[in-house]
Design an enzyme around this catalytic site. Structure first.
Site, PDB file in Angstrom:
ATOM      1  N   THR A  13       0.832  -1.220   0.000  1.00 41.88           N
ATOM      2  CA  THR A  13       0.000   0.000   0.000  1.00 41.88           C
ATOM      3  C   THR A  13       0.862   1.264   0.000  1.00 41.88           C
ATOM      4  O   THR A  13       0.633   2.170  -0.803  1.00 41.88           O
ATOM      5  CB  THR A  13      -0.891   0.054   1.278  1.00 41.88           C
ATOM      6  OG1 THR A  13      -0.402  -0.887   2.231  1.00 41.88           O
ATOM      7  CG2 THR A  13      -2.310  -0.201   0.994  1.00 41.88           C
ATOM      8  N   VAL A  14       1.865   1.319   0.898  1.00 46.35           N
ATOM      9  CA  VAL A  14       2.658   2.539   1.016  1.00 46.35           C
ATOM     10  C   VAL A  14       3.600   2.680  -0.192  1.00 46.35           C
ATOM     11  O   VAL A  14       3.699   3.757  -0.800  1.00 46.35           O
ATOM     12  CB  VAL A  14       3.457   2.540   2.339  1.00 46.35           C
ATOM     13  CG1 VAL A  14       4.339   3.776   2.431  1.00 46.35           C
ATOM     14  CG2 VAL A  14       2.518   2.469   3.525  1.00 46.35           C
ATOM     15  N   ARG A  45       7.553  -8.601  -3.444  1.00 43.65           N
ATOM     16  CA  ARG A  45       7.352 -10.049  -3.380  1.00 43.65           C
ATOM     17  C   ARG A  45       6.838 -10.590  -4.709  1.00 43.65           C
ATOM     18  O   ARG A  45       7.329 -11.572  -5.220  1.00 43.65           O
ATOM     19  CB  ARG A  45       6.367 -10.384  -2.262  1.00 43.65           C
ATOM     20  CG  ARG A  45       7.099 -10.907  -1.029  1.00 43.65           C
ATOM     21  CD  ARG A  45       6.140 -11.569  -0.085  1.00 43.65           C
ATOM     22  NE  ARG A  45       5.056 -10.643   0.252  1.00 43.65           N
ATOM     23  CZ  ARG A  45       4.727 -10.304   1.480  1.00 43.65           C
ATOM     24  NH1 ARG A  45       5.387 -10.805   2.481  1.00 43.65           N
ATOM     25  NH2 ARG A  45       3.737  -9.477   1.718  1.00 43.65           N
ATOM     26  N   VAL A 133       6.910   6.854  12.461  1.00 44.84           N
ATOM     27  CA  VAL A 133       6.129   7.257  13.644  1.00 44.84           C
ATOM     28  C   VAL A 133       4.970   8.155  13.212  1.00 44.84           C
ATOM     29  O   VAL A 133       5.188   9.186  12.574  1.00 44.84           O
ATOM     30  CB  VAL A 133       7.009   8.010  14.663  1.00 44.84           C
ATOM     31  CG1 VAL A 133       6.182   8.431  15.873  1.00 44.84           C
ATOM     32  CG2 VAL A 133       8.200   7.175  15.090  1.00 44.84           C
ATOM     33  N   LYS A 206       7.188   2.854  18.155  1.00 38.51           N
ATOM     34  CA  LYS A 206       7.196   4.291  17.844  1.00 38.51           C
ATOM     35  C   LYS A 206       7.640   5.092  19.064  1.00 38.51           C
ATOM     36  O   LYS A 206       8.407   6.047  18.953  1.00 38.51           O
ATOM     37  CB  LYS A 206       5.801   4.724  17.389  1.00 38.51           C
ATOM     38  CG  LYS A 206       5.392   4.078  16.059  1.00 38.51           C
ATOM     39  CD  LYS A 206       3.900   4.258  15.796  1.00 38.51           C
ATOM     40  CE  LYS A 206       3.469   3.576  14.508  1.00 38.51           C
ATOM     41  NZ  LYS A 206       2.019   3.482  14.358  1.00 38.51           N
TER      42      LYS A 206
HETATM   43  N1  HSE Z   1      -0.558  -0.129  11.999  1.00 39.97           N
HETATM   44  C1  HSE Z   1      -0.129   1.210  12.204  1.00 39.97           C
HETATM   45  C2  HSE Z   1      -1.253   1.987  12.873  1.00 39.97           C
HETATM   46  C3  HSE Z   1       0.243   1.830  10.889  1.00 39.97           C
HETATM   47  O1  HSE Z   1      -2.374   1.490  12.934  1.00 39.97           O
HETATM   48  O2  HSE Z   1      -1.018   3.072  13.365  1.00 39.97           O
HETATM   49  C4  HSE Z   1       1.103   3.030  11.024  1.00 39.97           C
HETATM   50  O3  HSE Z   1       2.302   2.751  11.651  1.00 39.97           O
END
Ligand code: HSE
Length: 440
Positions: A13-14, A45, A133, A206
């Protein structure tokens, strides 16, 4: 000036959104920076997977490590994820080969940030991780640059979008935990293993990075006290709401007399506070500095485009030629993390008990609290409603009363001990629920 050539590993996605942004902004970046940013290679992948952007004209690498050390790239963008395996090997190889690295990988940095920063510094290259973060919130650049003139006292906030999404859905729409989690997964917010989100580990990764940046200490993920939201019931959300609170999963790092208190835990916050009003996938981070005062950063904490926005800011920083130390001070100067004693935490607590409805039960509970110097601010007793499994056990459900207590400020070790004894006394069904009330 010659172009900045980048290789991207990980096209989920990112990664797809990063690629899309670079293509869309190619001419604008060339104007602003005086050089082009060119994607010269990609690795993922599955080559054939359907993506929003075409990768046909890009050189394909089956092995991300081969891409990481390719002479055709200047910077390696790691969006694979995971603290070990290909991400770690590829990032280490890229830095070793003198490539700048941009990553969104909080787990990798939480476990290996110190050694990777040391390697980056020795090679004179950048190691940037804004997207790791709070998704789209530029909190790392804020700490590294904007607040450099401050001594930071405390940094805390909502660091996991998935948990905040789940808690908000349970609060506002009466959704079940499982239903809200499934929606967060479908929207692409959750980690590939969502237990990292709901168990608090994602927020702890984070918080480890924020603690290091805010206090100049070495990252120590193992020193972070971590509790998730798995044990939060709708009964808690409803009882807290009636008392004027929302339940949020917060990461909190603060200086105390005994050291740094760093914890991820569900807490009660006043519902009309800035943090209490933050809903859905939104993240919020409050930073208390000695010159700036209190600063609140609020924005999307997860999602493809928001996270890509932060990755792009790092790529542009590399293209500009900036090369700051990854953790503000040289890695060798980061101080050891001195952990505060968590039992020494002082504050107010929310306690929910299912009390056997018999004479003397309440007196016994109040007695245990008094023995441990825990003073009660409010007591609400009523028959439990069948809100969700866990609100009331099937056995004895007609013979139990739900008792919700709010304490005055007390030492954590005292209330824990009082609750242990209350459980042993046999006056309650199941375990006591205890949640800190955060002083904002
Ligand atoms: N899984 C993480 C969240 C994505 O829900 O914040 C961002 O780091």
């Amino acid at each position: 000036m010659r172009p900045l050539r980048i290789g991207i590993a990980g096209l989920g996605t990112v990664g797809g959104a990063v690629l899309g942004n670079l293509l869309q902004n190619a001419d604008r970046f060339a104007d602003v920076l005086g050089r082009r940013i060119e994607v010269t290679g990609v690795s993922a992948r599955a080559r054939a997977k359907k993506r929003g952007v075409s990768i046909e004209n890009l050189r394909w690498f089956d092995d991300p490590v081969e891409l990481a050390v390719s002479p055709d790239i200047d910077a390696f963008v790691e969006l694979i994820g995971g603290s070990e395996g290909p991400a770690r090997v590829a990032v280490t190889a890229a830095l070793g080969a003198g490539k700048h690295v941009v990553t969104a990988n909080k787990a990798l940095l939480a476990y290996h940030g110190f050694e990777l920063a040391t390697l980056a510094e020795s090679k004179g290259v950048a190691l940037l991780f804004e997207a790791s973060v709070a998704g789209g919130i530029p909190v790392i650049k804020t700490l590294r640059e904007g607040l450099i003139g401050n001594e930071i006292k405390r940094v805390y906030g909502i660091l996991n979008g998935t948990c905040n999404y789940i808690l908000t859905k349970m609060q506002d729409e009466g959704s079940s935990f499982e239903g809200a989690l499934a929606e967060a997964q479908a929207l692409g917010y959750a980690e590939s293993d969502p237990t990292f989100d709901i168990g608090g580990m994602d927020a702890a990764h984070k918080l480890a990075l924020l603690t290091c940046l805010a206090f100049g200490t070495r990252i120590s993920i193992d020193e972070i006290h971590c509790e998730g939201i798995e044990h939060i019931r709708r009964a808690d959300i409803e009882a807290a709401d009636e008392l004027g609170y929302h339940i949020k999963l917060l990461g909190v790092a603060q200086r105390t007399e005994s050291g740094i208190e760093a914890r991820v835990n569900p807490v009660l916050v006043p519902k009309d506070s800035a943090i209490g009003e933050v809903s859905g996938v939104t993240n919020a981070i409050e930073i208390e500095g000695d010159y700036v005062g209190d600063l609140l950063l609020v924005g999307p904490g997860a999602g493809a485009r928001a996270t890509a926005s932060s990755v792009i800011s790092d790529i542009v920083e590399v293209a500009r030629g900036d090369c700051l130390k990854p953790f503000i001070v040289p890695a060798a100067m980061l101080k050891p993390h001195k952990k505060a004693t968590l039992g020494a935490h002082r504050g107010a607590y929310y306690v929910r008990l299912l009390v056997h409805d018999r004479p003397g039960a309440m007196a016994s509970i109040a007695g245990r609290m008094a023995e441990h110097d825990v003073s009660l601010e409010s007591i609400v007793q009523r028959r439990p409603r069948k809100l969700d499994p866990g609100a009331a056990p099937k056995v004895n459900s007609n013979n139990t009363m739900q008792l919700v207590l709010i304490t005055h400020d007390t030492v954590e070790a005292s209330i824990r001990r009082a609750l242990e004894l209350i459980e042993q006394d046999g006056k309650i069904a199941g375990r006591a629920q205890m949640i800190r009330i955060e002083k904002l």
